[in-house]
Design a protein around this motif. Structure first.
Motif, PDB file in Angstrom:
ATOM      1  N   ARG A  44     -34.942  59.652 -29.576  1.00  0.00           N
ATOM      2  CA  ARG A  44     -35.143  58.226 -29.327  1.00  0.00           C
ATOM      3  C   ARG A  44     -36.245  57.912 -28.440  1.00  0.00           C
ATOM      4  N   SER A 266     -26.302  47.756 -28.012  1.00  0.00           N
ATOM      5  CA  SER A 266     -27.292  48.368 -27.530  1.00  0.00           C
ATOM      6  C   SER A 266     -27.694  48.037 -26.126  1.00  0.00           C
ATOM      7  N   LYS A 271     -23.720  50.399 -24.486  1.00  0.00           N
ATOM      8  CA  LYS A 271     -24.546  51.379 -25.136  1.00  0.00           C
ATOM      9  C   LYS A 271     -24.252  52.660 -24.489  1.00  0.00           C
ATOM     10  N   HIS A 277     -25.093  53.096 -31.710  1.00  0.00           N
ATOM     11  CA  HIS A 277     -24.726  51.728 -31.000  1.00  0.00           C
ATOM     12  C   HIS A 277     -24.267  50.829 -32.091  1.00  0.00           C
TER      13      HIS A 277
END
Length: 437
Positions: A44, A266, A271, A277
């Motif tokens: 991510r 999120s 989260k 999410h």
């Protein structure tokens, strides 16, 4: 100037949050590497900041083997894993932004400070409240003499009933053995503030007692008061999704984590429940993982309320209260009582000064972070912390950092002394060098 380059060590909520400074100020800050044992977090961050594969790591120990390729590191690993990467990165020449607490033992805190000093490394410990405009305004007003000599400070941290359940009953900070005691994990910010505001007035005594008593001659605060098995409601289940009385429980996981607004999945705190999410994965996590457990059947053992009392040189006093059972969170409540007036701060917005001579109250407005900034945590204090750290590294001027090695170390030692006094049910005397007896 070229942007300050940094590697994120620990890409959870806090590490990824500080990295957002690049979104707002790409000309000042650039994330060039990431280390985290969870591959989904690494990917991510890598995608978000266009990090090359060779600068991604599953462990900080792999990163540290590389030649130095950034100006700084942001260390946001779990609390018990701060010392090793901090010392190693200091020895490698990286400037360090270190999530609070510095470490969970006194010795580890000392070793971090020593490593930074012997390597001439700039260390900014994330006592974010030191950078929060309302609290810097309180400091400014005290030093201006507008309320005369300070006699007493009262400071309260309202944790928030659902926040405490999330982090300190179900969450990663619920046990001393796997994390640390709640005063260090949650409130080292606040004891640091008391030192900061008192300034030159050296701490003389710290009193903190633990046994509940009716005696009017002693204070006795600090316990796990509510989140215990004996307080479980009749008929309650072991998990919130299967509980017949869940609707009447303020700490219900369904209330805290399940929401019709998909965007909230999120955001913190939802989260952290799942790395993916969405409602399906959040619900699945509540069915079989820690955040879906009944708060009265968890393995938590940290205090949910605590009071610490201080006496400073010259008879000045201060008290700090940490309490879980509040509506608000992050909105510290502060009163500073002086010989010519008093200061009031609610932790957000303006600070007010009442003058005993004029019998009038003056409002003092405080700065706000830039509109639209992504670093809005702690009332915007996260932005001011990152701004100060990036400015310090880019100009090679540590004066922009107000929570450097020795200052942060002194505040942490104060917290350890407070906990020792609580456990041993006695008054602790603090020496000038912040050792205690």
């Amino acid at each position: 100037m070229k942007p300050v380059t940094a590697v994120i060590i620990g890409a959870g909520s806090r590490g990824s949050g500080y990295a957002l400074f690049q979104w707002d100020f790409p000309d000042r800050f650039k994330v060039v590497g990431v280390a985290d044992p969870k591959n989904i977090r690494v990917k991510r961050i890598q995608k978000r900041y266009n990090i090359p594969d060779e600068n991604t790591f599953s462990d900080w120990s792999e990163f540290i083997k590389r030649d130095k390729f950034a100006d700084a590191v942001i260390i946001a690993t779990p609390d018990i894993l701060h010392k090793a990467p901090a010392v190693a990165c200091a020895d490698k020449g990286y400037h360090i932004l270190l999530e609070k607490p510095m470490a969970v033992t006194e010795e580890d805190c000392h070793q971090i400070a020593q490593a930074c000093e012997r390597n001439n490394i700039m260390l900014a410990v994330c006592h974010v409240l030191r950078y929060h405009p309302p609290f810097t305004k309180v400091k400014e007003l005290i030093e201006s003499g507008v309320i005369g000599d300070v006699v007493n400070i009262q400071h309260t941290e309202p944790i928030g009933y659902w926040h405490f359940a999330h982090s300190y009953v179900r969450g990663n900070w619920r046990q001393e053995e796997s994390s640390t005691f709640s005063l260090l994990a949650k409130s080292c910010h606040d004891l640091d503030l008391l030192r900061y505001w008192m300034g030159k007035h050296r701490l003389a005594l710290l009193e903190f007692e633990s046994e509940i008593t009716l005696s009017v001659h002693r204070s006795s605060f600090g316990s796990l008061q509510h989140f215990r098995k004996e307080n479980k409601p009749v008929g309650a289940g072991s998990r919130c999704l299967d509980c017949s009385v869940e609707a009447n429980c303020p700490y219900s996981a369904k209330k805290i984590y399940l929401d019709k607004d998909e965007e909230k999945y999120s955001r913190w705190p939802i989260k952290v429940i799942s790395e993916i999410h969405d409602i399906e994965n959040i619900t699945k996590a509540l069915e079989d993982k820690q955040y879906g457990r009944c708060v009265y059947e968890c393995d938590n053992d940290v205090c949910d309320n605590q009071v610490v009392n201080f006496a400073f040189e010259g008879g000045r006093t201060a008290s700090f209260t940490m309490v879980a059972f509040t509506e608000t969170l992050f909105e510290r409540q502060t009163k500073v009582y002086g010989t010519r007036g008093e200061i009031t701060s609610l932790g957000t917005g303006p600070v007010h000064v009442y003058d005993f001579i004029t019998n009038k109250t003056t409002r003092h407005d405080t700065a706000a972070p830039p509109s639209g900034t992504h670093l809005d945590g702690h009332g915007g204090a996260d932005y001011f912390l990152m701004d100060a750290f990036v400015r310090a590294v880019s100009t090679n001027d540590a004066s922009h950092i107000s929570t450097g090695p020795q200052d942060a170390l002194a505040s942490h030692l104060l917290v350890f002394a407070a906990e020792k006094a609580r456990r041993e049910n006695r008054i602790i005397t603090i020496n000038e060098d912040y050792t205690y007896q």
